[in-house]
Design a protein around this motif. Structure first.
Motif, mmCIF file in Angstrom:
data_model
loop_
_atom_site.group_PDB
_atom_site.id
_atom_site.type_symbol
_atom_site.label_atom_id
_atom_site.label_comp_id
_atom_site.label_asym_id
_atom_site.label_seq_id
_atom_site.Cartn_x
_atom_site.Cartn_y
_atom_site.Cartn_z
ATOM 1 N N ARG A 87 0.832 -1.195 0.000
ATOM 2 C CA ARG A 87 0.000 0.000 0.000
ATOM 3 C C ARG A 87 0.875 1.257 0.000
ATOM 4 N N ARG A 88 1.898 1.275 0.853
ATOM 5 C CA ARG A 88 2.777 2.441 0.922
ATOM 6 C C ARG A 88 3.555 2.599 -0.383
ATOM 7 N N ALA A 89 4.033 1.483 -0.940
ATOM 8 C CA ALA A 89 4.781 1.545 -2.203
ATOM 9 C C ALA A 89 3.908 2.101 -3.323
ATOM 10 N N TRP A 90 2.664 1.670 -3.374
ATOM 11 C CA TRP A 90 1.748 2.155 -4.410
ATOM 12 C C TRP A 90 1.559 3.662 -4.314
ATOM 13 N N ARG A 91 1.397 4.177 -3.099
ATOM 14 C CA ARG A 91 1.190 5.611 -2.915
ATOM 15 C C ARG A 91 2.390 6.410 -3.438
ATOM 16 N N VAL A 92 3.598 5.885 -3.187
ATOM 17 C CA VAL A 92 4.799 6.602 -3.628
ATOM 18 C C VAL A 92 5.003 6.451 -5.129
ATOM 19 N N MET A 93 4.835 5.247 -5.649
ATOM 20 C CA MET A 93 5.074 5.004 -7.078
ATOM 21 C C MET A 93 4.141 5.823 -7.960
ATOM 22 N N THR A 94 2.896 5.982 -7.518
ATOM 23 C CA THR A 94 1.923 6.718 -8.328
ATOM 24 C C THR A 94 1.812 8.181 -7.913
ATOM 25 N N GLY A 95 2.618 8.590 -6.930
ATOM 26 C CA GLY A 95 2.641 9.977 -6.491
ATOM 27 C C GLY A 95 3.695 10.779 -7.228
ATOM 28 N N PRO A 96 3.940 11.999 -6.808
ATOM 29 C CA PRO A 96 4.855 12.892 -7.527
ATOM 30 C C PRO A 96 6.261 12.343 -7.695
ATOM 31 N N ALA A 97 6.762 11.573 -6.714
ATOM 32 C CA ALA A 97 8.130 11.065 -6.813
ATOM 33 C C ALA A 97 8.266 9.947 -7.844
ATOM 34 N N GLY A 98 7.199 9.169 -8.017
ATOM 35 C CA GLY A 98 7.293 8.022 -8.914
ATOM 36 C C GLY A 98 6.758 8.235 -10.311
ATOM 37 N N ARG A 99 5.835 9.182 -10.484
ATOM 38 C CA ARG A 99 5.182 9.342 -11.777
ATOM 39 C C ARG A 99 6.119 9.670 -12.938
ATOM 40 N N PRO A 100 7.199 10.459 -12.742
ATOM 41 C CA PRO A 100 8.088 10.694 -13.888
ATOM 42 C C PRO A 100 8.639 9.410 -14.494
ATOM 43 N N TYR A 101 8.954 8.428 -13.659
ATOM 44 C CA TYR A 101 9.437 7.151 -14.179
ATOM 45 C C TYR A 101 8.331 6.411 -14.920
#
Length: 209
Positions: A87-101
């Protein structure tokens, strides 16, 4: 006598190109990379040979950054159930830090005719299978790693296509609830969501950049 190339300068240039590509996408010309690296197109050619060679190295380094970043996010932790880690990983991956990738490699995956990384579609799958299998092994179900990967990739593609983050968040939370129900005997039950962690609360902050 020819000038010797300086690896540290080349490395600095490449990092600047990766930063630019993550923020703005891969450029069609070398000038944006030259400006980002505070150098000239002539120096880019000197260090990397051709535009396509520089683009390939840019993608390769960006991918290594992503693997390190996302790999750490999905690694199992001794102090929390693995569905909570997801759940925490999903929030980060799809949030501002992860979306550029996600944006960079989503476009690469969709470009069936691209020549910069011909085998990318296969690698984009196999890259993440082992980390999710290792995570699910922590709750005794490593074979469910393929299912976790499929759900994560599918919902990420949904967000990229529709921008409907709240709906994808809810779907992922529903998936985690189902996952918890088959891993409870291994300590995988999710803790109750706090009000700040619900899809509705996240939607109120707007879609990730």
């Amino acid at each position: 006598m020819g000038r010797h190339k300086q690896p540290e300068i080349r490395d600095r240039i490449l990092d600047a190109c990766v930063d630019h590509a993550l923020a703005h996408g891969l450029p069609d010309r070398l000038e944006p990379f030259a400006a980002a690296a505070e150098t000239s197109t002539r120096m880019l050619i000197y260090h990397f040979g051709t535009r396509d060679a520089l683009l390939r190295e840019t993608l390769g380094r960006a991918r290594r950054r992503q693997r390190d970043f996302f790999g750490e996010l999905v690694s199992p932790r001794a102090d929390e159930p693995y569905p909570s880690t997801l759940r925490r990983a999903w929030r980060v991956m799809t949030g501002p830090a992860g979306r550029p990738y996600l944006s960079m490699f989503g476009r690469l995956r969709e470009d069936a005719g691209q020549q910069l990384w011909p085998d990318f579609r296969r690698e984009a799958t196999t890259d993440w299978l082992r980390p999710f299998e290792d995570g699910m092994r922590s709750v005794g179900r490593p074979e469910l790693g393929t299912l976790v990967l499929a759900v994560v990739r599918g919902l990420i593609m949904d967000i990229e296509a529709t921008g409907e983050v709240a709906r994808a968040d809810q779907a992922f939370d529903d998936f985690l609830a189902a996952l918890a129900s088959v891993t409870t005997s291994h300590g995988g039950m999710l803790p109750p969501e706090t009000a700040a962690d619900t899809p509705a609360a996240r939607a109120a902050t707007g879609p990730p950049a």
